[in-house]
Design a protein around this motif. Structure first.
Motif: not given
Length: 86
Positions: A1-5, A30-40
């Motif tokens: 979650x450092x990317x979000x920071x 919230x979106x990242x928790x929903x999709x449960x995938x790495x950002x890339x």
């Protein structure tokens, strides 16, 4: 979650208001928790699925679904639309 920071810090550096610098990163989390995938690993289809999901969620304040909009399509969330490289 450092990317979000880092994203939040960038918003602050660009002079966005406090509401934006707090809300945008929270919604991304919230979106990242929903999709449960790495950002890339995120694809346009994931964004489309999330968009269609949030249209079914009831608002906390009104307890009603968010206003209806036209159905989203893959084109609405394609990376080309935002001028980002693939």
């Amino acid at each position: 979650m450092e990317d979000i920071y880092l994203f939040r810090k960038e918003l602050q550096n660009l002079g966005y208001c406090e509401t934006v610098t707090n809300t945008y990163p929270r919604q991304i989390r919230v979106f990242l928790e929903f999709i449960k995938k790495e950002n890339t690993a995120i694809k346009s289809e994931d964004i489309l699925n999330y968009y269609n999901h949030i249209k079914t969620v009831k608002g906390k304040r009104t307890k009603k679904p968010f206003p209806n909009t036209r159905p989203a399509t893959e084109k609405d969330f394609s990376l080309q639309r935002f001028n980002h490289p693939k």
